[in-house]
Design a protein around this motif. Structure first.
Motif, PDB file in Angstrom:
ATOM      1  N   LEU A 131       0.860  -1.172  -0.017  1.00 55.25           N
ATOM      2  CA  LEU A 131      -0.063   0.076   0.153  1.00 55.25           C
ATOM      3  C   LEU A 131       0.761   1.230   0.112  1.00 55.25           C
ATOM      4  O   LEU A 131       1.886   1.423   0.738  1.00 55.25           O
ATOM      5  CB  LEU A 131      -0.926  -0.061   1.138  1.00 55.25           C
ATOM      6  N   SER A 132       0.474   2.280  -0.754  1.00 53.06           N
ATOM      7  CA  SER A 132       1.203   3.502  -0.826  1.00 53.06           C
ATOM      8  C   SER A 132       0.370   4.557   0.559  1.00 53.06           C
ATOM      9  O   SER A 132      -0.532   4.047   1.265  1.00 53.06           O
ATOM     10  CB  SER A 132       0.645   4.191  -1.892  1.00 53.06           C
ATOM     11  N   ASP A 134      -1.004   7.068   0.582  1.00 53.39           N
ATOM     12  CA  ASP A 134      -2.331   7.604  -0.027  1.00 53.39           C
ATOM     13  C   ASP A 134      -3.429   6.494   0.181  1.00 53.39           C
ATOM     14  O   ASP A 134      -4.666   6.595   0.919  1.00 53.39           O
ATOM     15  CB  ASP A 134      -2.220   8.200  -1.105  1.00 53.39           C
ATOM     16  N   GLU A 135      -3.086   5.360  -0.210  1.00 52.82           N
ATOM     17  CA  GLU A 135      -3.845   4.258  -0.068  1.00 52.82           C
ATOM     18  C   GLU A 135      -4.172   3.795   1.222  1.00 52.82           C
ATOM     19  O   GLU A 135      -5.329   3.240   1.871  1.00 52.82           O
ATOM     20  CB  GLU A 135      -3.404   2.983  -0.728  1.00 52.82           C
ATOM     21  N   GLU A 138      -6.879   6.132   2.566  1.00 51.28           N
ATOM     22  CA  GLU A 138      -8.068   5.829   2.160  1.00 51.28           C
ATOM     23  C   GLU A 138      -8.865   4.658   3.073  1.00 51.28           C
ATOM     24  O   GLU A 138     -10.032   4.625   3.151  1.00 51.28           O
ATOM     25  CB  GLU A 138      -8.154   5.196   0.780  1.00 51.28           C
TER      26      GLU A 138
END
Length: 341
Positions: A131-132, A134-135, A138
């Motif tokens: 996962l980044s 940003d993810e 989210e």
């Protein structure tokens, strides 16, 4: 009998210390409650448990363990769950829900699982996508949104799933988290996702709404979580939760060697209970009344989760209450059966 005493998690009163833990039934379609769930959980409420924690309920479609998990990623899930909570509470049990993201253990077809790092759960699973940041944010938002829906659906308590090798546990464990950013490396960084999920969830809940966390206290691996790690984790989030539900294992389908026996996880519940000022729920191969009562009396835990035995006997708690002479509500037609020889 202490097992049948009223108890509190935060300000939420339970009629006894018996908890039905979350156990996946794999009976949903598109995350929706159906008649099976109504019958299954209502029967256990009727059977006298203090709290029912509804099975792992996904915060995103690809966060399901299987395609047959319950969900809270969409408003369409609310009405069915409201029907479910109404039935659970009608018969005297507290209605709780376990919010979860399966991470690298998701088995949803045509969807690559995600994880803190690109390390598979076992050779039967695909390598997940790392996962980044940003993810990750989210997903935190997805937990927050699911918490709002859980309140609208009538739940009394939310449990965040940080155990059994699912996403939050994957971040907590150094075995599955090899990140070098703010979500990996040190214990402080590895606990960051759990803390941010709890902060996000807390920010949208009513005042005094109880939140608990389920943790795997150890990984049964030399390079995995230790009980010392998990004590530090609970201490790091103690101000954000009202109880901790202590399990173990689940981080690796290839390397873990778990030998279970009656109450095999209670020692870890005790270690956490001794370190924090929170109610602790013990779970794991607790099958009979005397064992459950001893766990409470010896101060090893405050509540006892009884899983498979309550699957086998929905009236496990009621039978104990009847034996002890307590009057739990029961439909008249049922009383005939329980009072006859």
């Amino acid at each position: 009998m202490k097992l049948l005493e009223e108890n509190f998690i935060g300000k939420q009163k339970l009629r006894n210390r018996i908890v039905m833990p979350p156990m996946c039934m794999y009976m949903a379609e598109d995350g929706l409650v159906n008649d099976f769930h109504i019958a299954h959980y209502t029967t256990r409420a009727l059977g006298g448990v203090g709290m029912i924690i509804v099975e792992s309920t996904a915060v995103t479609p690809n966060g399901r363990i299987s395609k047959n998990d319950l969900g809270l990623w969409n408003n369409k899930h609310i009405n069915g769950l409201k029907r479910l909570t109404d039935n659970i509470k009608k018969y005297g049990a507290v209605a709780a829900v376990q919010l979860n993201h399966a991470g690298r253990k998701s088995e949803i077809a045509n969807s690559l699982p995600v994880a803190p790092s690109a390390i598979y759960f076992s050779d039967k699973y695909p390598i997940p996508v790392s996962l980044s940041v940003d993810e990750i944010h989210e997903i935190i938002q997805s937990f927050q949104d699911a918490a709002v829906r859980a309140v609208e659906a009538g739940f009394d308590l939310i449990e965040i799933h940080g155990a059994h090798g699912y996403l939050i546990h994957e971040f907590l464990s150094p075995f599955s988290n090899t990140r070098t950013d703010e979500y990996g490396g040190t214990h402080e960084n590895r606990v960051r996702l759990l803390k941010e999920v709890l902060l996000a969830v807390r920010s949208v809940l009513p005042k005094d709404f109880p939140v608990t966390v389920r943790l795997s206290a150890i990984d049964y691996l030399d390079d995995g979580l230790t009980i010392e790690d998990s004590v530090k984790t609970v201490q790091a989030v103690e101000a954000l939760i009202d109880a901790v539900h202590v399990s173990t294992g689940g981080i690796s389908g290839t390397f873990e060697k778990i030998q279970d026996y009656p109450a095999y996880q209670v020692q870890f519940a005790k270690a956490i209970k001794d370190a924090v000022a929170l109610p602790v729920i013990a779970v794991g191969q607790i099958k009979n009344y005397d064992l459950a009562e001893a766990i409470i009396r010896l101060g090893n835990a405050d509540l006892v989760a009884v899983g498979r035995e309550i699957i086998r006997d929905p009236f496990w708690a009621y039978r104990l209450a009847k034996r002890e002479g307590l009057d739990y509500p029961m439909p008249e037609g049922y009383l005939v059966a329980f009072n006859s020889k």
